[in-house]
Design a protein around this motif. Structure first.
Motif, PDB file in Angstrom:
ATOM      1  N   ASP A  78       0.823  -1.212   0.000  1.00  0.00           N
ATOM      2  CA  ASP A  78       0.000   0.000   0.000  1.00  0.00           C
ATOM      3  C   ASP A  78       0.856   1.262   0.000  1.00  0.00           C
ATOM      4  O   ASP A  78       0.389   2.323  -0.395  1.00  0.00           O
ATOM      5  N   SER A  79       2.085   1.136   0.469  1.00  0.00           N
ATOM      6  CA  SER A  79       2.970   2.287   0.596  1.00  0.00           C
ATOM      7  C   SER A  79       4.074   2.239  -0.450  1.00  0.00           C
ATOM      8  O   SER A  79       4.885   1.305  -0.462  1.00  0.00           O
ATOM      9  N   THR A  81       6.700   3.981  -0.560  1.00  0.00           N
ATOM     10  CA  THR A  81       7.999   4.112   0.100  1.00  0.00           C
ATOM     11  C   THR A  81       8.430   2.786   0.707  1.00  0.00           C
ATOM     12  O   THR A  81       9.595   2.382   0.591  1.00  0.00           O
ATOM     13  N   MET A 152       8.380   9.789  -0.222  1.00  0.00           N
ATOM     14  CA  MET A 152       7.491  10.248   0.835  1.00  0.00           C
ATOM     15  C   MET A 152       6.754  11.513   0.416  1.00  0.00           C
ATOM     16  O   MET A 152       5.531  11.637   0.599  1.00  0.00           O
ATOM     17  N   ASN A 155       4.241  11.062  -2.648  1.00  0.00           N
ATOM     18  CA  ASN A 155       3.040  10.265  -2.376  1.00  0.00           C
ATOM     19  C   ASN A 155       2.355  10.628  -1.064  1.00  0.00           C
ATOM     20  O   ASN A 155       1.392   9.963  -0.683  1.00  0.00           O
ATOM     21  N   GLN A 156       2.841  11.707  -0.384  1.00  0.00           N
ATOM     22  CA  GLN A 156       2.298  12.060   0.926  1.00  0.00           C
ATOM     23  C   GLN A 156       2.250  10.816   1.818  1.00  0.00           C
ATOM     24  O   GLN A 156       1.239  10.526   2.488  1.00  0.00           O
ATOM     25  N   ASP A 157       3.371  10.109   1.844  1.00  0.00           N
ATOM     26  CA  ASP A 157       3.465   8.774   2.449  1.00  0.00           C
ATOM     27  C   ASP A 157       4.306   8.874   3.717  1.00  0.00           C
ATOM     28  O   ASP A 157       5.483   8.535   3.723  1.00  0.00           O
ATOM     29  N   TYR A 158       3.680   9.330   4.811  1.00  0.00           N
ATOM     30  CA  TYR A 158       4.443   9.678   6.005  1.00  0.00           C
ATOM     31  C   TYR A 158       4.187   8.802   7.228  1.00  0.00           C
ATOM     32  O   TYR A 158       4.956   8.860   8.183  1.00  0.00           O
ATOM     33  N   ARG A 160       3.381   5.299   7.452  1.00  0.00           N
ATOM     34  CA  ARG A 160       3.284   3.853   7.259  1.00  0.00           C
ATOM     35  C   ARG A 160       4.521   3.088   7.722  1.00  0.00           C
ATOM     36  O   ARG A 160       4.509   1.860   7.748  1.00  0.00           O
TER      37      ARG A 160
END
Length: 255
Positions: A78-79, A81, A152, A155-158, A160
C-alpha cells in the motif's frame, strides 16, 4: 510504533552470544550472532509479526499465490515508500515462486521487520566492540535516503513506516561476546542537517547509534524536506570540489 525499545535494550543488556567459530571479531561475523539474538527476542514478543526482510516477502507472496510477476506483486504494498525499501529487483521478483523463495541478502534494508496493522518498523542492528576504538559504521546510503524522502513527498506517504537502529555494545569475555550496553535511535528523530555523509565510503551516512541526537520534533514531511536540502547542499559542494580538483587542472590539455 509497536516495539518498546527501552525494554528491548534492557532484555538484551547483560546477555551473551558465542564467539564466532571463525574467531573473527569484526564486521559481519561479529555482528550476526547479536543480530539473530535480537531477532529471537522480537520474535518471542511478536510471534506473528516479526520477520527477517526476506521472510516477510516470502510470506507475502506465498499468501497471494495468484499474484504473479513484478508489477502485480508491487501492488501488494500500500505504501510506495515501503515498496522501495523492502522489495527486491524486477528479475528476482518475476522469478519468485514457492520452490524458488528469497534468501537473506546482506544489503537488505531491514535486518528485522515488525509489520502489524499496515505499519512497518524497519530495524537495523549495529554492533560495536567497545574494547576498541572504531569509526562510526555505515548506516544507510545517503542517495537511497534521498530517494526515500522524494517518495514520501511525492506520495504524501508519512505514516506507514519508521526506521530504527539498535546498537549492541559488547566485549569479549572468555569464549562469549557479552552485551554491556544496548541503545536505540529513530532515524526520523535525528536532526537531518547534522547527518554526516562520507562521500568516499559509497555515500554512506555514518554514526554511532548511542551518540545520535534525537531532538528533531518536526513532522515526517518536515524531516524529508530538511534532509533533501542537506543532501543537495552537500552534493553540490562535493561536485564543486571534484571539478576544482579533477577537471580544471587538466582542461587546458584538451582545449
Amino acid at each position: 510504533m509497536y516495539v518498546n525499545y527501552k525494554k528491548l535494550a534492557e532484555s538484551i543488556q547483560g546477555t551473551s552470544v558465542p564467539k564466532p567459530a571463525s574467531g573473527t571479531l569484526s564486521g559481519h561475523a561479529a555482528g550476526e550472532p547479536f543480530d539473530k539474538h535480537v531477532y529471537a527476542e522480537l520474535k518471542r514478543q511478536f510471534p506473528d509479526n516479526a520477520y527477517r526482510q526476506y521472510e516477510y516477502l516470502n510470506d507475502l507472496y506465498s499468501r497471494n499465490p495468484s499474484v504473479i510477476g513484478f508489477r502485480a506483486r508491487q501492488e501488494l504494498f500500500d505504501s510506495p515508500t515501503v515498496l522501495f525499501l523492502l522489495s527486491r529487483g524486477k528479475n528476482a521478483t518475476d522469478q519468485w515462486n514457492i520452490e524458488n523463495p528469497f534468501d537473506e541478502k546482506q544489503n537488505d534494508t531491514a535486518d528485522i521487520l515488525v509489520a502489524k496493522n499496515g505499519f512497518y518498523e524497519i530495524i537495523d542492528i549495529k554492533t560495536r566492540n567497545i574494547s576498541k576504538k572504531a569509526q562510526p559504521p555505515n548506516i544507510i546510503s545517503a542517495f537511497k535516503l534521498a530517494q526515500v524522502c522524494a517518495r514520501m513527498l511525492d506520495n504524501q506517504d508519512y505514516d506507514r513506516f519508521a526506521i530504527h537502529y539498535f546498537e549492541v555494545d559488547w566485549e569479549l569475555e572468555g569464549d562469549r561476546l557479552v552485551c554491556r550496553h544496548a541503545s536505540s535511535a529513530c532515524l526520523f528523530k535525528a536532526q537531518p542537517s547534522d547527518l554526516y555523509i562520507n562521500w568516499a565510503a559509497a555515500m554512506q551516512i555514518q554514526f554511532h547509534v548511542r551518540d545520535l541526537d534525537q531532538g528533531f520534533d518536526g513532522s515526517m514531511q518536515d524531516w524529508a524536506v530538511v534532509y533533501l536540502k542537506h543532501f543537495v547542499e552537500q552534493a553540490k559542494k562535493r561536485a564543486d570540489d571534484m571539478i576544482k580538483k579533477f577537471v580544471i587542472p587538466f582542461e587546458k590539455y584538451i582545449a
